[in-house]
Design an enzyme around this catalytic site. Structure first.
Site, PDB file in Angstrom:
ATOM      1  N   GLY A 126       0.805  -1.225   0.000  1.00 48.27           N
ATOM      2  CA  GLY A 126       0.000   0.000   0.000  1.00 48.27           C
ATOM      3  C   GLY A 126       0.832   1.267   0.000  1.00 48.27           C
ATOM      4  O   GLY A 126       2.027   1.231  -0.306  1.00 48.27           O
ATOM      5  N   GLY A 148       5.155   3.789  -9.163  1.00 46.60           N
ATOM      6  CA  GLY A 148       5.969   2.570  -9.286  1.00 46.60           C
ATOM      7  C   GLY A 148       5.088   1.330  -9.171  1.00 46.60           C
ATOM      8  O   GLY A 148       5.176   0.397  -9.972  1.00 46.60           O
ATOM      9  N   HIS A 149       4.199   1.357  -8.161  1.00 49.20           N
ATOM     10  CA  HIS A 149       3.265   0.228  -7.993  1.00 49.20           C
ATOM     11  C   HIS A 149       2.370   0.103  -9.225  1.00 49.20           C
ATOM     12  O   HIS A 149       2.119  -1.002  -9.715  1.00 49.20           O
ATOM     13  CB  HIS A 149       2.368   0.455  -6.764  1.00 49.20           C
ATOM     14  CG  HIS A 149       3.089   0.426  -5.454  1.00 49.20           C
ATOM     15  ND1 HIS A 149       3.162   1.521  -4.625  1.00 49.20           N
ATOM     16  CD2 HIS A 149       3.762  -0.559  -4.822  1.00 49.20           C
ATOM     17  CE1 HIS A 149       3.838   1.209  -3.524  1.00 49.20           C
ATOM     18  NE2 HIS A 149       4.219  -0.051  -3.619  1.00 49.20           N
ATOM     19  N   GLY A 170       8.994  -5.378  -8.478  1.00 52.44           N
ATOM     20  CA  GLY A 170       9.849  -4.276  -8.919  1.00 52.44           C
ATOM     21  C   GLY A 170      11.328  -4.523  -8.658  1.00 52.44           C
ATOM     22  O   GLY A 170      11.715  -5.020  -7.592  1.00 52.44           O
ATOM     23  N   LYS A 210      13.342  -2.295  -8.033  1.00 55.67           N
ATOM     24  CA  LYS A 210      13.721  -1.415  -6.924  1.00 55.67           C
ATOM     25  C   LYS A 210      14.167  -2.268  -5.736  1.00 55.67           C
ATOM     26  O   LYS A 210      15.095  -1.940  -5.026  1.00 55.67           O
ATOM     27  CB  LYS A 210      12.511  -0.544  -6.564  1.00 55.67           C
ATOM     28  CG  LYS A 210      12.433  -0.029  -5.162  1.00 55.67           C
ATOM     29  CD  LYS A 210      13.177   1.258  -5.023  1.00 55.67           C
ATOM     30  CE  LYS A 210      12.960   1.990  -3.733  1.00 55.67           C
ATOM     31  NZ  LYS A 210      12.813   1.221  -2.542  1.00 55.67           N
ATOM     32  N   GLN A 244      14.979  -8.761  -3.289  1.00 52.55           N
ATOM     33  CA  GLN A 244      13.659  -9.377  -3.042  1.00 52.55           C
ATOM     34  C   GLN A 244      13.201 -10.156  -4.273  1.00 52.55           C
ATOM     35  O   GLN A 244      12.621 -11.236  -4.151  1.00 52.55           O
ATOM     36  CB  GLN A 244      12.650  -8.297  -2.680  1.00 52.55           C
ATOM     37  CG  GLN A 244      11.239  -8.819  -2.515  1.00 52.55           C
ATOM     38  CD  GLN A 244      10.295  -7.776  -1.947  1.00 52.55           C
ATOM     39  OE1 GLN A 244      10.143  -7.673  -0.745  1.00 52.55           O
ATOM     40  NE2 GLN A 244       9.660  -7.009  -2.811  1.00 52.55           N
ATOM     41  N   SER A 299       7.132   3.978  -0.898  1.00 53.17           N
ATOM     42  CA  SER A 299       6.120   4.380   0.092  1.00 53.17           C
ATOM     43  C   SER A 299       6.783   5.117   1.244  1.00 53.17           C
ATOM     44  O   SER A 299       6.213   6.046   1.821  1.00 53.17           O
ATOM     45  CB  SER A 299       5.399   3.150   0.626  1.00 53.17           C
ATOM     46  OG  SER A 299       4.868   2.414  -0.447  1.00 53.17           O
ATOM     47  N   ARG A 300       7.995   4.705   1.591  1.00 53.54           N
ATOM     48  CA  ARG A 300       8.681   5.327   2.737  1.00 53.54           C
ATOM     49  C   ARG A 300       9.060   6.779   2.455  1.00 53.54           C
ATOM     50  O   ARG A 300       9.334   7.527   3.393  1.00 53.54           O
ATOM     51  CB  ARG A 300       9.913   4.518   3.126  1.00 53.54           C
ATOM     52  CG  ARG A 300       9.566   3.208   3.823  1.00 53.54           C
ATOM     53  CD  ARG A 300      10.802   2.524   4.379  1.00 53.54           C
ATOM     54  NE  ARG A 300      10.467   1.306   5.107  1.00 53.54           N
ATOM     55  CZ  ARG A 300      10.298   0.118   4.541  1.00 53.54           C
ATOM     56  NH1 ARG A 300      10.408  -0.004   3.232  1.00 53.54           N
ATOM     57  NH2 ARG A 300       9.986  -0.939   5.268  1.00 53.54           N
TER      58      ARG A 300
HETATM   59  P1  AMP Z   1       5.996  -2.416  -1.552  1.00 53.09           P
HETATM   60  O1  AMP Z   1       4.604  -1.902  -1.467  1.00 53.09           O
HETATM   61  O2  AMP Z   1       7.048  -1.406  -1.238  1.00 53.09           O
HETATM   62  O3  AMP Z   1       6.191  -3.729  -0.838  1.00 53.09           O
HETATM   63  O4  AMP Z   1       6.220  -2.733  -3.088  1.00 53.09           O
HETATM   64  C1  AMP Z   1       5.351  -3.562  -3.797  1.00 53.09           C
HETATM   65  C2  AMP Z   1       5.961  -3.864  -5.133  1.00 53.09           C
HETATM   66  O5  AMP Z   1       6.185  -2.639  -5.844  1.00 53.09           O
HETATM   67  C3  AMP Z   1       7.327  -4.556  -5.032  1.00 53.09           C
HETATM   68  O6  AMP Z   1       7.429  -5.535  -6.045  1.00 53.09           O
HETATM   69  C4  AMP Z   1       8.282  -3.419  -5.262  1.00 53.09           C
HETATM   70  O7  AMP Z   1       9.539  -3.830  -5.761  1.00 53.09           O
HETATM   71  C5  AMP Z   1       7.527  -2.593  -6.285  1.00 53.09           C
HETATM   72  N1  AMP Z   1       8.019  -1.215  -6.293  1.00 53.09           N
HETATM   73  C6  AMP Z   1       8.235  -0.427  -5.214  1.00 53.09           C
HETATM   74  N2  AMP Z   1       8.742   0.765  -5.602  1.00 53.09           N
HETATM   75  C7  AMP Z   1       8.865   0.715  -6.949  1.00 53.09           C
HETATM   76  C8  AMP Z   1       9.324   1.629  -7.940  1.00 53.09           C
HETATM   77  N3  AMP Z   1       9.799   2.832  -7.619  1.00 53.09           N
HETATM   78  N4  AMP Z   1       9.286   1.247  -9.241  1.00 53.09           N
HETATM   79  C9  AMP Z   1       8.807   0.028  -9.585  1.00 53.09           C
HETATM   80  N5  AMP Z   1       8.369  -0.880  -8.700  1.00 53.09           N
HETATM   81  C10 AMP Z   1       8.393  -0.550  -7.393  1.00 53.09           C
END
Ligand code: AMP
Length: 284
Positions: free
Chosen positions: A31, A36-37, A149, A151, A155, A190-191
Site C-alpha cells: 500500500g 511505481g506500484h 519491482g 527497486k 527481493q 512508500s517510505r
Molecule cells: P511495496 O509496497 O514497497 O512492498 O512494493 C510492492 C511492489 O512494488 C514490489 O514488487 C516493489 O519492488 C515494487 N516497487 C516499489 N517501488 C517501486 C518503484 N519505484 N518502481 C517500480 N516498482 C516498485
C-alpha cells in the site's frame, strides 16, 4: 474494481475466472501506492486478462518494530489510484486472514547465500517474512504471472528462489519491472512519504551516487569508488548501511572487476530513521 477481504471469497472468484480460461496477473504491495506500484499493474494488463493487486502491510517482514508501526497507510487514496489504473481485483486481507495460526509460527525457507548479504544481513529475518507472506499470497492466488519491482532487487531474487522451492517456477511466470523514479532521480517508495521536506531534498543523492559509480567504474579494485560514493552520501547527512557492488545474477559481492562481469551497485542508507534503498545495473 472488486475488493475482497477474505481468502474464501477471493479464491471462489478466482476459480470462476480460471474456469472461464482467464489469466491472472498479480502485483502484491504493502500500500501507500505510487506510480511505481501502478507500473506493475500496467505490465500485468499487457500480459493477462485480469489484474489483481493486494495491499497488506506484512508484520513478519519488519525487523524493526518502529518501521512497522510508522509504515504509511493510505487505503482510501490507494483504492482510488487502483480504480483509475484499471485494476480488476484488490485483495485487502487482515493479519488474521493472512496468518490464521498467528505470526509467530515461522517456516524456514532455504534462501542460502541470499540471506547472508546486503538486505539479508542488514535485516535479519526480513526475507523469511517476505517468503511467508508471498507463500501465502501465491498459494491463494496462484497467478499466471507475478509482477515485482527491481527497486527491491534482492527481493526479486528471493521470490524467484521461493518459486523454485515451492515448485511454482513453471506455473507462475516471474516478471521483474524497472524502477520508477521521481524527476530528480529518487526511486519512488512508500517510505518517501515519511521524509521531511529537508530530507526529501537530500534523498536523490542516493541515485546520484549510483550514477557516480556507473560513470566512474573501471576494471580493477572497486574499494576506492565505493569509498568515494560513501563519502558523498555521508557528506549529505546519510548514515550508510551499505554501498556495494555485486555480480548482477548472483549478488556475490565483487571486490575487483575484470571488466567483463555484469555488475550492479546497491545502496542502503538512512536519512534520520528512514531507511532508503536503491540499485542500478552498472554494465550494459
Ligand atoms: P511495496 O509496497 O514497497 O512492498 O512494493 C510492492 C511492489 O512494488 C514490489 O514488487 C516493489 O519492488 C515494487 N516497487 C516499489 N517501488 C517501486 C518503484 N519505484 N518502481 C517500480 N516498482 C516498485
Amino acid at each position: 474494481m472488486l475488493i475482497f477481504h477474505t481468502v474464501d471469497q477471493l479464491s471462489g472468484y478466482l476459480l470462476h475466472l480460471k474456469h472461464k480460461g482467464q489469466t491472472i496477473g498479480f502485483a502484491p504491495t504493502m500500500g501507500a501506492l505510487h506510480r511505481g506500484h501502478l507500473s506493475l499493474l500496467e505490465a500485468a494488463k499487457k500480459h493477462c486478462d485480469k489484474t489483481l493487486s493486494s495491499i497488506f502491510v506484512n508484520p513478519t517482514q519488519f525487523n524493526n518494530p518502529s518501521d512497522f508501526e510508522k509504515y504509511p497507510i493510505t487505503i482510501a487514496a490507494d483504492i482510488k489510484m487502483l480504480e483509475l489504473a484499471g485494476c480488476d481485483i484488490l485483495f485487502l486481507p487482515s493479519v488474521a486472514e493472512m496468518y490464521p495460526s498467528g505470526t509467530e509460527q515461522r517456516t524456514d525457507y532455504d534462501l542460502g547465500f541470499l540471506e547472508t548479504v546486503l538486505e539479508g544481513s542488514s535485516r535479519p529475518g526480513h526475507f523469511q517474512g517476505v517468503c511467508m507472506v508471498m507463500d501465502r499470497l501465491l498459494s491463494i492466488v496462484l497467478p499466471n504471472h507475478l509482477f515485482m519491482g527491481l527497486k527491491d532487487y534482492q527481493q526479486c531474487m528471493v521470490v524467484k528462489r521461493l518459486l523454485e522451492l515451492k515448485g511454482w517456477k513453471q506455473t507462475i511466470q516471474f516478471n521483474a519491472c524497472p524502477t520508477l523514479r521521481e524527476a530528480d532521480g529518487l526511486a519512488m517508495s512508500s517510505r518517501n512519504l515519511r521524509l521531511t521536506e529537508e530530507q526529501r531534498k537530500t534523498a536523490p543523492a542516493i541515485y546520484e551516487c549510483l550514477q557516480f559509480i556507473k560513470q566512474n567504474l573501471q576494471p580493477g579494485p572497486l574499494q576506492p569508488i565505493k569509498q568515494q560514493a560513501s563519502e558523498l552520501l555521508a557528506q549529505k547527512g546519510f548514515k550508510i548501511d551499505y554501498v556495494e557492488i555485486a555480480d548482477t545474477s548472483s549478488l556475490e559481492l565483487i571486490h575487483t572487476w575484470n571488466g567483463r562481469q555484469s555488475l550492479t551497485a546497491l545502496i542502503a542508507a538512512f536519512l534520520g530513521e528512514i531507511r532508503l534503498i536503491d540499485n542500478t545495473i552498472l554494465t550494459p
